[in-house]
Scaffold this motif. Sequence first.
Motif, PDB file in Angstrom:
ATOM      1  N   LEU A   1       0.837  -1.201   0.000  1.00  0.00           N
ATOM      2  CA  LEU A   1       0.000   0.000   0.000  1.00  0.00           C
ATOM      3  C   LEU A   1       0.872   1.252   0.000  1.00  0.00           C
ATOM      4  CD1 LEU A   1      -2.657  -1.060   2.685  1.00  0.00           C
ATOM      5  CD2 LEU A   1      -2.925  -1.057   0.190  1.00  0.00           C
ATOM      6  N   SER A   2       1.980   1.184   0.742  1.00  0.00           N
ATOM      7  CA  SER A   2       2.882   2.342   0.819  1.00  0.00           C
ATOM      8  C   SER A   2       3.559   2.539  -0.542  1.00  0.00           C
ATOM      9  CB  SER A   2       3.932   2.119   1.918  1.00  0.00           C
ATOM     10  OG  SER A   2       4.631   0.926   1.678  1.00  0.00           O
ATOM     11  N   ALA A   3       4.051   3.749  -0.755  1.00  0.00           N
ATOM     12  CA  ALA A   3       4.513   4.107  -2.106  1.00  0.00           C
ATOM     13  C   ALA A   3       5.851   3.462  -2.480  1.00  0.00           C
ATOM     14  CB  ALA A   3       4.618   5.625  -2.227  1.00  0.00           C
ATOM     15  N   HIS A   4       6.824   3.531  -1.572  1.00  0.00           N
ATOM     16  CA  HIS A   4       8.156   3.009  -1.922  1.00  0.00           C
ATOM     17  C   HIS A   4       8.985   2.807  -0.659  1.00  0.00           C
ATOM     18  CE1 HIS A   4       9.272   7.139  -1.172  1.00  0.00           C
ATOM     19  NE2 HIS A   4       8.352   7.509  -2.041  1.00  0.00           N
ATOM     20  N   GLY A   5      10.192   2.320  -0.836  1.00  0.00           N
ATOM     21  CA  GLY A   5      11.101   2.104   0.303  1.00  0.00           C
ATOM     22  C   GLY A   5      10.670   0.896   1.127  1.00  0.00           C
ATOM     23  N   GLN A   6      11.121   0.872   2.380  1.00  0.00           N
ATOM     24  CA  GLN A   6      10.771  -0.222   3.282  1.00  0.00           C
ATOM     25  C   GLN A   6       9.273  -0.208   3.538  1.00  0.00           C
ATOM     26  OE1 GLN A   6      12.854  -2.422   5.229  1.00  0.00           O
ATOM     27  NE2 GLN A   6      14.590  -1.919   3.928  1.00  0.00           N
ATOM     28  N   GLY A   7       8.643  -1.368   3.515  1.00  0.00           N
ATOM     29  CA  GLY A   7       7.216  -1.448   3.811  1.00  0.00           C
ATOM     30  C   GLY A   7       6.964  -1.352   5.302  1.00  0.00           C
ATOM     31  N   ASN A   8       5.694  -1.239   5.685  1.00  0.00           N
ATOM     32  CA  ASN A   8       5.352  -1.135   7.104  1.00  0.00           C
ATOM     33  C   ASN A   8       4.232  -2.107   7.436  1.00  0.00           C
ATOM     34  OD1 ASN A   8       2.772   0.094   6.518  1.00  0.00           O
ATOM     35  ND2 ASN A   8       3.929   1.918   5.925  1.00  0.00           N
TER      36      ASN A   8
END
Length: 338
Positions: free
Chosen positions: A140-147
């Motif tokens: 769902l998050s845009a980029h980088g490490q997910g959460n």
Amino acid sequence: MLSKRKGITVSRQIMDDQRLHPEATGELTGLLNDLVVAGKIISAEVNMAGLADILGQSGRTNIQGETVQKLDVFANQTIKRRMEQCGHVCVMASEEDDDIIPVLEGYEGNYTIAFDPLDGSTNIDVNVSIGTIFSIHRRLSAHGQGNVHDLLQKGAEQVAAGYIIYGSSTVMVYTTGNGVHGFTLDPSVGEFFLSHPDIRIPETSLYYSVNEAYAHHWFDSTRNFIECLKKGDGDRKPYSLRYIGSLVADFHRNLIKGGVFLYTRDKKSGEKSEGKLRLLYEAAPLAMIVEQAGGLAITDDGRRILDIVPDNLHQRVPLIIGSRQDVELAEQFMRGGQ
Ligand code: AFP
């Protein structure tokens, strides 16, 4: 001699699935292929377990309070290592880890994976089927490490789900939303070949799977349903019990032969007041598979498993899963209609 069935490998099927989505980038294909490799590594270790000094307990308990076996640790590490640098995953969750598991910086991809590295741990030391279950969502998050929010999505949003069962043979069953296919590992060449194309679970069955030792704690709804199955009624013959104690093995049997598996809430539950099974690692992926195969998966108050939005990584959920007519009958009892 190469049999006809040995024509289609799991990698080829995964590629064919990708072709159904012209917009696909190949990331999901890459992820699934890495999971196949992890499955082969775990399968080899499971087959050698008695010789490789890897049987028995690790000396740890997990967040569920369960004893962690050495093979649990091995399977967990194997999947994490493959996924953290496959370049297709942004964050992971494992039944064996308390918190989310980050991937290596620079290797973040567009998917999340939740997995039970080795379901049925108590059966490891005694040569009974165990398995790896996985669930994949788009991030769902845009980029980088997910959460954690990337992982806390309902099952209906899964883009793929499956399991690898280490039994009399090693079989991988998965879906990407276009039916369910099963592949058997040929250890002589180290490849999974299509053995169960387009699996459809029988509409009704003659088998139920439940831990009957808990019968004296059951609510009337569960008790009456099981009694009804055991007695038979009109056209319905009496059902037989099959309970292995590894969800993945009970599920696989019911998927192929027909059957209904139950792990409902009971009067004793206490800390297991939502049953025992985990939504993210067990119920949701198997629910996607069973629905794709024509079956159903609900809770003991009639909610569709795939519609439940998780509120934590290790959420438990009551589960009734299997042949469509059997689950529909269970639902009538659970809703007090019988
Ligand atoms: P373990 O991995 O600790 O053996 O648990 C397996 C499991 O979560 C699931 O695979 C089984 O269906 C279920 O537990 C069996 O639980 P009971 O022993 O309470 O019947």
